[in-house]
Scaffold this active site. Structure first.
Site, short mmCIF file in Angstrom:
data_model
loop_
_atom_site.label_atom_id
_atom_site.label_comp_id
_atom_site.label_asym_id
_atom_site.label_seq_id
_atom_site.Cartn_x
_atom_site.Cartn_y
_atom_site.Cartn_z
N ILE A 127 103.75 19.89 112.38
CA ILE A 127 104.51 21.05 111.89
C ILE A 127 105.97 20.71 112.15
CG2 ILE A 127 104.08 22.25 114.11
CD1 ILE A 127 104.31 24.92 112.67
N SER A 128 106.82 20.87 111.14
CA SER A 128 108.21 20.42 111.25
C SER A 128 108.97 21.18 112.34
CB SER A 128 108.93 20.61 109.92
OG SER A 128 108.27 19.92 108.89
#
Ligand code: SAH
Length: 219
Positions: free
Chosen positions: A66-67
């Site tokens: 997840i960024s």
């Protein structure tokens, strides 16, 4: 201060620190409101909830992440979205960025190549009230021709080149952000704009770290 408010302060500080490169000294109020609204803990992998409001990427399985929240905020900011605009995301991943785009009132289409991640993101998005997002499982490099043209395109994985189909599917006046660079080399977040006459301009924004864009052969 709660963890989410603290994260927003960190994001704002990082905007200030990078403004010389990005040209964006602060996230706009609607991007801040969207980041306040979306529950990142609903999109991280089970067990990572206590770290959901760290300003860091987190593993989500299948070698993906997840960024980082700052990067989500910056990429969203660079898209200059207006409610009702048609947006394509390549790389649904956890669905967190997808939810932020939906929260801004965009009509979001998102493509994920890893089927179990696509399924988990679909469930998380539906559970969080973002069931209106259009999701597709497969290679996002050819874009989504049936849904084109797009006012904005966001690619959340890096490749040496921008897939030409994505530029074609950008509407005149459209904006696109994508990390570009060689697999083991430096990567840079790129902003691509298409003017009313269809002329395409690219601008390097910031050095970034991203997982690679994969899938579907033809690399
Ligand atoms: N926006 C996501 C980022 C996830 S990482 C988030 O914040 O959770 C990038 C994602 O792109 C990964 O889930 C990866 O599987 C996906 N991806 C990589 N190559 C792809 C491709 N060719 N088509 C669609 N998705 C791809």
């Amino acid at each position: 201060m709660d963890a989410r408010a603290e994260l927003l302060e960190e994001i704002e500080a990082e905007f200030r620190a990078t403004a010389g490169l990005t040209g964006r000294p602060a996230p706009s109020s609607c991007v801040i409101a969207a980041l306040r609204q979306v529950r990142r803990e609903a999109f991280v992998a089970p067990g990572s909830e206590p770290r959901a409001y760290d300003n860091r990427p987190l593993p989500i399985g299948h070698g993906q992440t997840i960024s980082q929240p700052f990067i989500v905020a910056l990429m969203t900011e660079l898209l200059d979205l207006h409610p009702g605009e048609n947006v394509l995301e390549v790389g649904t991943g956890s669905g967190y960025q997808t939810a932020v785009l939906a929260e801004l009132g965009a009509r979001v289409c998102s493509i994920e190549v890893v089927p179990p991640l696509a399924a988990r993101a679909a469930a998380a998005l539906a559970a969080q009230g973002y069931g209106q997002v259009a999701l597709r499982t497969g290679d996002g490099r050819p874009g989504w021709p049936e849904r084109a043209p797009f006012d904005a395109i966001i690619v959340t994985a890096a490749a040496p080149k921008v897939p030409p189909a994505l530029i074609e599917q950008l509407r005149p006046g459209g904006r696109m952000v994508m990390p570009v660079g060689e697999p083991h080399g430096d990567r840079e977040l790129i902003l691509i704009t298409k003017d009313a006459a269809g002329a395409v301009t690219r601008r390097g924004i910031l050095p970034v770290a991203f997982v690679p864009l994969t899938g579907g052969g033809g690399d």
